[in-house]
Design a protein around this motif. Structure first.
Motif, mmCIF file in Angstrom:
data_model
loop_
_atom_site.group_PDB
_atom_site.id
_atom_site.type_symbol
_atom_site.label_atom_id
_atom_site.label_comp_id
_atom_site.label_asym_id
_atom_site.label_seq_id
_atom_site.Cartn_x
_atom_site.Cartn_y
_atom_site.Cartn_z
ATOM 1 N N UNK A 1 0.833 -1.211 0.000
ATOM 2 C CA UNK A 1 0.000 0.000 0.000
ATOM 3 C C UNK A 1 0.864 1.257 0.000
ATOM 4 N N UNK A 2 1.955 1.207 0.690
ATOM 5 C CA UNK A 2 2.875 2.354 0.747
ATOM 6 C C UNK A 2 4.305 1.806 0.794
ATOM 7 N N UNK A 3 5.263 2.688 0.576
ATOM 8 C CA UNK A 3 6.650 2.363 0.890
ATOM 9 C C UNK A 3 6.940 2.972 2.262
ATOM 10 N N UNK A 4 7.640 2.201 3.091
ATOM 11 C CA UNK A 4 7.883 2.641 4.461
ATOM 12 C C UNK A 4 8.895 3.795 4.470
ATOM 13 N N UNK A 5 8.432 4.951 4.892
ATOM 14 C CA UNK A 5 9.285 6.143 4.890
ATOM 15 C C UNK A 5 10.528 5.933 5.760
ATOM 16 N N UNK A 6 10.350 5.245 6.885
ATOM 17 C CA UNK A 6 11.487 5.032 7.790
ATOM 18 C C UNK A 6 12.583 4.217 7.126
ATOM 19 N N UNK A 7 12.210 3.405 6.118
ATOM 20 C CA UNK A 7 13.215 2.592 5.425
ATOM 21 C C UNK A 7 13.585 3.163 4.059
ATOM 22 N N UNK A 8 13.262 4.413 3.824
ATOM 23 C CA UNK A 8 13.652 5.064 2.582
ATOM 24 C C UNK A 8 15.132 5.432 2.685
ATOM 25 N N UNK A 9 15.983 4.739 1.907
ATOM 26 C CA UNK A 9 17.421 4.979 2.005
ATOM 27 C C UNK A 9 17.970 5.682 0.761
ATOM 28 N N UNK A 10 17.080 6.291 -0.007
ATOM 29 C CA UNK A 10 17.560 7.086 -1.150
ATOM 30 C C UNK A 10 18.472 8.190 -0.599
ATOM 31 N N UNK A 11 19.670 8.359 -1.200
ATOM 32 C CA UNK A 11 20.595 9.365 -0.639
ATOM 33 C C UNK A 11 20.036 10.779 -0.676
ATOM 34 N N UNK B 1 2.078 8.512 4.467
ATOM 35 C CA UNK B 1 2.112 7.074 4.742
ATOM 36 C C UNK B 1 0.698 6.508 4.684
ATOM 37 N N UNK B 2 -0.056 7.022 3.735
ATOM 38 C CA UNK B 2 -1.450 6.633 3.577
ATOM 39 C C UNK B 2 -1.610 6.068 2.169
ATOM 40 N N UNK B 3 -2.453 5.070 2.025
ATOM 41 C CA UNK B 3 -2.648 4.368 0.744
ATOM 42 C C UNK B 3 -3.326 5.281 -0.270
ATOM 43 N N UNK C 1 -11.066 26.084 11.511
ATOM 44 C CA UNK C 1 -10.010 27.073 11.717
ATOM 45 C C UNK C 1 -8.854 26.883 10.740
ATOM 46 N N UNK C 2 -8.442 25.612 10.553
ATOM 47 C CA UNK C 2 -7.204 25.355 9.785
ATOM 48 C C UNK C 2 -7.462 24.960 8.337
ATOM 49 N N UNK C 3 -8.678 24.531 8.012
ATOM 50 C CA UNK C 3 -9.120 24.299 6.629
ATOM 51 C C UNK C 3 -8.461 23.105 5.935
ATOM 52 N N UNK C 4 -7.555 22.419 6.584
ATOM 53 C CA UNK C 4 -6.870 21.301 5.931
ATOM 54 C C UNK C 4 -7.269 20.011 6.639
ATOM 55 N N UNK C 5 -7.775 19.078 5.873
ATOM 56 C CA UNK C 5 -8.099 17.759 6.430
ATOM 57 C C UNK C 5 -6.804 17.045 6.777
ATOM 58 N N UNK C 6 -6.641 16.692 8.050
ATOM 59 C CA UNK C 6 -5.417 15.991 8.452
ATOM 60 C C UNK C 6 -5.374 14.610 7.804
ATOM 61 N N UNK C 7 -4.260 14.272 7.112
ATOM 62 C CA UNK C 7 -4.167 12.931 6.515
ATOM 63 C C UNK C 7 -3.814 11.868 7.550
ATOM 64 N N UNK C 8 -4.299 10.660 7.323
ATOM 65 C CA UNK C 8 -3.835 9.521 8.124
ATOM 66 C C UNK C 8 -2.408 9.235 7.713
ATOM 67 N N UNK C 9 -1.549 8.909 8.654
ATOM 68 C CA UNK C 9 -0.145 8.689 8.312
ATOM 69 C C UNK C 9 0.295 7.258 8.557
ATOM 70 N N UNK C 10 -0.653 6.348 8.513
ATOM 71 C CA UNK C 10 -0.299 4.924 8.526
ATOM 72 C C UNK C 10 0.377 4.479 9.812
#
Lengths: 652, 155
Positions: free
Chosen positions: A515-525, A577-579, B124-133
């Motif tokens: 669903x996503x690539x794990x940002x914590x494991x992104x090792x692109x320089x 980190x969302x699909x 107030x902030x107008x931006x829908x907070x995204x889920x960050x997995x």
């Protein structure tokens, strides 16, 4: 996110309308065949298809992903062709994927998708496809549905009989369509017989990583090698290749390569080949070829091959046999039992079906007509299981339903013919619209076909759709094969030319989709794993911008101090980190491509501004209610300007 | 969450009613308080955290893990002591319960659509907070980090 064009979901929409009209409350009130067919391909909104199908893109160079039975198009996997829509083949991370010994070749002609198999059954791990023009094999990862690796095949020219796999994906094979001087050298074309040869290449596939390696090549007579399929069960250890132009003509092949009554299926014992290589019977020949691999950091790099082990049938007796086969055969297809090999002679009046058991007996009994370059030609009658009489015109390619039936495409008479693998009699036939090439049954080339549907892969559509000028779509047709009679259910257009396809039950892979690539494991320089890592640096005439993207802003979004003629590398990290939240990136006048960056991924593109000014950049993939606000500016000053290099990274 | 679970049943009931078929559920099952929040939800938010989260002494290790996650997944929109894309988060654990903060991280869509406080902030902030997995454990680590931040000066 790219949505399929209207034409791709139109059939489903019509099916839906038909169903609604005829069966308003879910209970068909009519049994007419159109509504019956419509209900069988109708996948209701929000419902999922039963099968994934992977179609070759032909001259598009890509692979497209469909659902069956709906025929809906989900994705085009970028393989051999640059794609300015996503930046594939343009971005710093993907450019090396298209490296070859001929330089960067940004397109190809992709023909035959092939799923990896375990114990002769598709296992849902990888998909391979051949590049026919500049000989290559690509491997796609079926969890990301992205190209993971491309290996070039040296000594080959026109990688057509490829990339069919052995029973446990020990090898993917690659036989040359065009024989050429090997190694390549400058000789008169009319010295074809002395100087030209074919090669059959065996590419080892690592069973845990899928990584490919060119194991060995077999040098064979200078014919055209067309298609192949691997033995299974009792015939495991063998691969069968068709060949034509046993006349060894080099001009006007449509006449001069059709002189003889019979060409050959080459039966190759790859276990014997392994033994000969292990015994040192091969020679190591110089050969430069590219091997492009996506690393754990999601960056493609090229490793250069420098040599290859070549063996010949002369030096390795028992390696290969020729089975005489009528008239320029195309397919050589092994049935699910592993005993029968059906060969489609394009100009033949029968479909010859060979017996593997009889072939072994003929070898044992030395039932040999002649020997060509160390390859015994077995007697036709000694290896024949049966002939399917009067199948139609132009038999090409056969798959099986696992219920004792073969299905062969007939190019010239444009039909599918069903025949019995026990009696070899024709049981049924159905027209294809038009000019069917290959056909495909999910798992129909494996030990356990899911014999519910058959797909006819058609070259010509003529009057089947609304016309679109001189250039018309190619098409696929979905045929129900569960009954005694075949029934056509659906036509749908394809992306490019569908030379071949593969399919497997969705349940084998749908739950394993990334669903996503794990940002914590992104090792692109050049990754910016958060705004605190964003920034800008200059190295001489090169500027690197590390930029984050999230709904809905870039950081930095104001850049100054760029000069005309600088090479500005934008390294965009999507920190979502969302699909299903890609971000795009594009800047005015960029000469190569936009970028499409998946969550957690970094992609980089270079921009060389040509004139002073202030140029906007923005997100090209609708991401949120404030997508239109996702923008920024780059100020470009004349060369030599004293404007300091700045980028806001924290300002609100 | 309860309302979400009811929705398909309601739709199915409506569809069946429209077709004149027998409905398993009453076609007029409009429960008066379908979108009313429970006292727990009002205090602790709506999402996967359905029990109060008790805070013990600050766990420095968890807080450090939480900071790494915060920098990667939150800091593109939140600063600790001033407004950025979203509100400053210094002192948020205290203004809200830990469970509320976790539900906001884990189910921002539901929160912004249903919780009166989150709705107000969207205004107030107008931006829908995204889920960050984030996983529940990661959200808990970020709470631990947020505990270390002082409240910003009064705005």
């Amino acid at each position: 996110m790219r949505t399929p064009s209207f034409r791709q979901w139109r059939p489903a929409a019509f099916a839906a309308l038909a169903l609604v009209a005829l069966a308003a409350c879910g209970r068909p009130t009519s049994t007419s065949s159109a509504s019956d067919a419509a209900s069988r391909v109708y996948v209701a909104p929000g419902e999922k298809d039963e099968f994934y199908a992977f179609f070759s893109g032909g001259f598009s160079g890509q692979v497209s992903v469909y659902g069956l039975p709906s025929g809906r198009h989900f994705k085009t996997i970028k393989v051999f062709s640059q794609d300015p829509e996503t930046g594939y083949g343009y971005s710093e991370q993907t450019r090396a994927m298209l490296n070859t010994s001929y330089g960067n070749v940004p397109w190809d002609d992709s023909h035959h998708p092939e799923l990896s198999q375990t114990a002769g059954v598709p296992d849902g791990r990888w998909l391979f496809i051949n590049g026919n023009n500049t000989p290559r094999i690509a491997r796609m990862d079926l969890t990301s549905m992205e190209t993971a690796e491309i290996i070039e095949i040296p000594h080959s020219a026109g990688n057509h009989a490829s990339p069919f796999v052995t029973e446990n994906t020990e090898y993917t094979v690659a036989a040359t369509r065009f024989s050429v001087p090997t190694p390549q050298r400058d000789v008169p074309i009319d010295t074809y017989r002395e100087n030209f040869a074919g090669v059959l290449s065996f590419v080892k596939v690592d069973s845990s990583t899928g990584r490919m390696a060119l194991a060995f090549q077999i040098r064979v007579p200078g014919y055209d090698y067309d298609l192949s399929s691997a033995g299974k069960g009792p015939s495991h250890g063998w691969v069968f290749f068709t060949s034509y132009n046993s006349e060894e003509a080099s001009t006007l092949l449509e006449v001069n390569a059709s002189q003889r009554d019979k060409d050959f299926v080459a039966a190759v014992n790859w276990k014997r080949a392994e033994a000969c290589v292990a015994q040192g019977k091969g020679t190591r020949e110089p050969a430069r070829y590219a091997h492009n691999i996506v690393g754990p950091d999601h960056i493609a790099r090229t490793e250069w091959g420098t040599s290859v082990t070549v063996i010949t049938p002369m030096n390795c007796p028992g390696l290969a046999y020729f089975l005489p086969t009528p008239k320029s055969p195309h397919g050589a297809n092994v049935d699910p039992t592993g005993e029968l090999i059906a060969a489609g002679g394009k100009l033949a009046t029968v479909i010859p079906v060979f017996s593997f058991r009889k072939m072994l007996a003929a070898i044992e009994a030395n039932a040999v007509d002649t020997v060509i370059h160390g390859i015994p030609v077995l007697q036709y009658d000694a290896v024949l299981a049966g002939e399917v009489p009067e199948p139609g015109l132009g038999p090409l390619h056969t798959e099986f339903d696992g219920q004792g039936n073969g299905y062969t495409s007939m190019f010239v008479s444009s039909e599918v013919v069903k025949w019995s693998t026990t009696t070899f009699q024709v049981l049924d036939r159905i027209p294809a619209y038009y000019a069917i090439g290959h056909l495909m049954i999910p798992g129909g080339d494996s030990r356990k076909p899911w014999g519910k549907y058959l797909i006819a892969l058609n070259k010509i559509t003529k009057d089947r759709y609304l016309p679109t000028g001189p250039e018309l779509t190619q098409s696929a047709q979905l045929i129900d094969i569960t009954g005694e009679r075949m029934q056509i259910l659906l036509d749908f257009p394809t992306v490019g030319e569908p030379h071949y396809a593969q399919a497997l039950p969705a349940s084998l892979i749908q739950d394993r989709q990334l669903k996503i690539y794990d940002l914590a494991h992104n090792t692109d320089p050049w990754a910016a794993r958060g705004e605190s890592e964003a920034g800008i640096t200059r190295r001489g005439r090169t500027v690197h911008v590390k930029m984050t993207a999230i709904r809905s802003h870039f950081m930095p979004d104001n850049i100054e101090g760029i000069q005309v003629g600088d090479s500005v590398f934008f390294h965009i990290t999507n920190v979502e980190q969302d699909w299903d939240v890609p971000h795009g990136f594009a800047v005015t006048g960029i000469n190569n491509a936009e970028l499409l960056v998946m969550p957690g991924q970094t992609r980089s593109i270079v921009w060389v501004p040509t004139k002073p000014g202030v140029f906007p950049f923005y997100c090209t993939d609708f991401c949120s209610a404030l997508h239109q606000e996702m923008q920024g500016y780059v100020r470009v000053s004349p060369r030599g300007s004293s404007v300091p290099l700045t980028a806001n990274t924290t300002r609100r | 969450m309860r309302a979400t679970a009811l929705l398909p049943t309601l739709l199915a009931a409506l569809a069946l009613a429209a077709c004149g078929g027998k409905a398993d559920a009453p076609a007029t099952a409009a429960k008066p308080a379908a979108d009313a929040l429970t006292p727990f939800q009002l205090e602790h938010g709506i999402g996967p955290v359905t029990a109060p989260v008790e805070l013990a002494a600050l766990d420095q290790h968890e807080a450090a893990e939480g900071k790494v996650l915060f920098d990667q997944r939150c800091a593109s929109c939140h600063k600790t002591n001033e407004r950025y894309v979203g509100p400053p988060l210094g002192g948020v654990v205290g203004r809200r319960t830990p469970a509320y903060v976790m539900n906001m991280m884990l189910a921002p869509d539901q929160m912004v659509q249903k919780h009166p406080e989150a709705k107000k902030l969207l205004g107030t902030y107008m931006v829908q907070m995204p889920a960050q997995g984030l996983t529940t454990e990661q959200a808990r680590e970020i709470v631990e980090y947020l505990r270390t931040l002082p409240a910003p000066p009064a705005q």
